[in-house]
Design a protein around this motif. Structure first.
Motif, PDB file in Angstrom:
ATOM      1  N   VAL A  29       0.840  -1.204   0.000  1.00  0.00           N
ATOM      2  CA  VAL A  29       0.000   0.000   0.000  1.00  0.00           C
ATOM      3  C   VAL A  29       0.877   1.257   0.000  1.00  0.00           C
ATOM      4  O   VAL A  29       0.638   2.200  -0.764  1.00  0.00           O
ATOM      5  N   ALA A  30       1.894   1.285   0.859  1.00  0.00           N
ATOM      6  CA  ALA A  30       2.805   2.434   0.915  1.00  0.00           C
ATOM      7  C   ALA A  30       3.543   2.610  -0.409  1.00  0.00           C
ATOM      8  O   ALA A  30       3.730   3.737  -0.885  1.00  0.00           O
ATOM      9  N   ALA A  31       3.949   1.510  -1.025  1.00  0.00           N
ATOM     10  CA  ALA A  31       4.660   1.573  -2.298  1.00  0.00           C
ATOM     11  C   ALA A  31       3.755   2.101  -3.403  1.00  0.00           C
ATOM     12  O   ALA A  31       4.179   2.917  -4.238  1.00  0.00           O
ATOM     13  N   LEU A  32       2.499   1.649  -3.424  1.00  0.00           N
ATOM     14  CA  LEU A  32       1.545   2.122  -4.438  1.00  0.00           C
ATOM     15  C   LEU A  32       1.321   3.620  -4.321  1.00  0.00           C
ATOM     16  O   LEU A  32       1.360   4.357  -5.310  1.00  0.00           O
ATOM     17  N   TRP A  33       1.076   4.080  -3.089  1.00  0.00           N
ATOM     18  CA  TRP A  33       0.872   5.519  -2.870  1.00  0.00           C
ATOM     19  C   TRP A  33       2.092   6.319  -3.330  1.00  0.00           C
ATOM     20  O   TRP A  33       1.973   7.311  -4.047  1.00  0.00           O
ATOM     21  N   SER A  34       3.269   5.890  -2.916  1.00  0.00           N
ATOM     22  CA  SER A  34       4.504   6.613  -3.212  1.00  0.00           C
ATOM     23  C   SER A  34       4.797   6.632  -4.709  1.00  0.00           C
ATOM     24  O   SER A  34       5.157   7.681  -5.266  1.00  0.00           O
ATOM     25  N   ALA A  35       4.650   5.491  -5.367  1.00  0.00           N
ATOM     26  CA  ALA A  35       4.965   5.404  -6.792  1.00  0.00           C
ATOM     27  C   ALA A  35       4.045   6.298  -7.613  1.00  0.00           C
ATOM     28  O   ALA A  35       4.495   6.999  -8.532  1.00  0.00           O
ATOM     29  N   ARG A  36       2.749   6.297  -7.293  1.00  0.00           N
ATOM     30  CA  ARG A  36       1.806   7.119  -8.061  1.00  0.00           C
ATOM     31  C   ARG A  36       2.074   8.608  -7.874  1.00  0.00           C
ATOM     32  O   ARG A  36       2.184   9.370  -8.830  1.00  0.00           O
ATOM     33  N   LEU A  37       2.182   9.025  -6.605  1.00  0.00           N
ATOM     34  CA  LEU A  37       2.372  10.445  -6.326  1.00  0.00           C
ATOM     35  C   LEU A  37       3.739  10.920  -6.811  1.00  0.00           C
ATOM     36  O   LEU A  37       3.853  11.969  -7.463  1.00  0.00           O
ATOM     37  N   GLY A  38       4.784  10.149  -6.513  1.00  0.00           N
ATOM     38  CA  GLY A  38       6.126  10.551  -6.923  1.00  0.00           C
ATOM     39  C   GLY A  38       6.258  10.639  -8.428  1.00  0.00           C
ATOM     40  O   GLY A  38       6.859  11.580  -8.961  1.00  0.00           O
ATOM     41  N   ALA A  39       5.688   9.658  -9.162  1.00  0.00           N
ATOM     42  CA  ALA A  39       5.773   9.674 -10.622  1.00  0.00           C
ATOM     43  C   ALA A  39       5.020  10.859 -11.202  1.00  0.00           C
ATOM     44  O   ALA A  39       5.471  11.478 -12.178  1.00  0.00           O
TER      45      ALA A  39
END
Length: 270
Positions: free
Chosen positions: A72-82
């Motif tokens: 979940v943390a990885a999904l949030w980070s990848a979407r927002l960061g990208a």
């Protein structure tokens, strides 16, 4: 022993975030693009959250709960960061940081560094919320866990939709100089911020044991509480709307009169 390892992990998170935001400061100063700040912050919080979730502090680590929360943390980070990275690479500066640098004048470099270290501390607090969810001793799969997954899925989908609607509006030359009130932007002046906050509501759902057997789970409430304060009262809405008032003037004032600031709702009739 486990408590000492946990404290060491928290210290490592804090040091990592401080170094990451120090690098963000140096990159922003070198390139003149302050979009790198939020890009690096988003990826760093995600990486720290994943690492803190999966770190083997117990014999059965990592278990299913740790892996789900890390995902979940990885999904949030990848979407927002990208998303922020793509916007930064297109050129131009983030108007919020540009306004701060202009306001700070000759002290801009030192004050920006301190400002970003405060962001590093905020990031570490958010990682603590992720850890509280990942380290909950309950078996994963309760109704609250499923609800947490539904919340994070809705939040990521909503924020993605809001970003795409805004990008489509700006891509139309006929909308140059206008205020976007299409789609979700007609129900909230900042739907992207609302769904960003909503993503952090998932962690208390994962973490809190209603029986009170896991009191550390209440630390996950720090996530939505801190994110709400940051978005609504600090680095989110106030500088964004100050910039929009400077650049759009009366059109944005009219928009403010019609549409809620944060919480989505039907537009008001004038």
């Amino acid at each position: 022993m486990a408590g000492a390892l946990l404290l060491l992990l928290l210290l490592g998170v804090l040091v990592f975030m401080a170094l990451a935001m120090g690098f963000a400061w140096a990159l922003a100063r070198a390139t003149g693009r302050h979009g790198w700040v939020d890009t690096i912050w988003s990826f760093s919080v995600g990486l720290a959250g994943v690492s803190a979730s999966l770190a083997p502090l117990a014999a059965d680590s990592p278990n299913l709960r740790q892996m789900v929360v890390a995902a979940v943390a990885a999904l949030w980070s990848a979407r927002l960061g990208a998303h922020i990275l793509a916007r930064t690479l297109k050129g131009g500066d983030d108007p919020r940081y540009a306004a701060l640098v202009q306001e700070w004048g000759s002290n801009a470099a030192s004050r920006l560094f301190l400002f970003l270290q405060i962001q590093a501390l905020c990031g570490a607090v958010l990682v603590l919320a992720v850890m509280a969810a990942a380290r909950a001793p309950m078996p994963f799969g309760s109704v609250w866990d499923i609800l947490g997954l539904a919340v994070i899925a809705t939040a990521v989908a909503g924020e993605t939709l809001a970003d795409r609607q805004l990008a489509a509006f700006r891509a139309d030359p006929a909308n140059h100089g206008k205020v976007c009130d299409a789609g979700l932007w007609g129900w909230s002046r900042h739907p992207n911020y609302f769904f960003e906050w909503m993503a952090w509501v998932a962690y208390p759902l994962f973490a809190i044991d209603a029986s009170g057997a896991y009191p550390a789970g209440f630390a996950a409430l720090l996530g939505p509480a801190l994110m709400y304060w940051l978005l609504v009262h600090a680095s989110g809405i106030p500088p964004t709307e100050a910039h929009m008032l400077r650049s759009r003037g009366q059109a944005f004032r009219d928009y403010m009169g019609r549409v809620n600031s944060f919480w989505p709702g039907p537009p008001k009739r004038r």
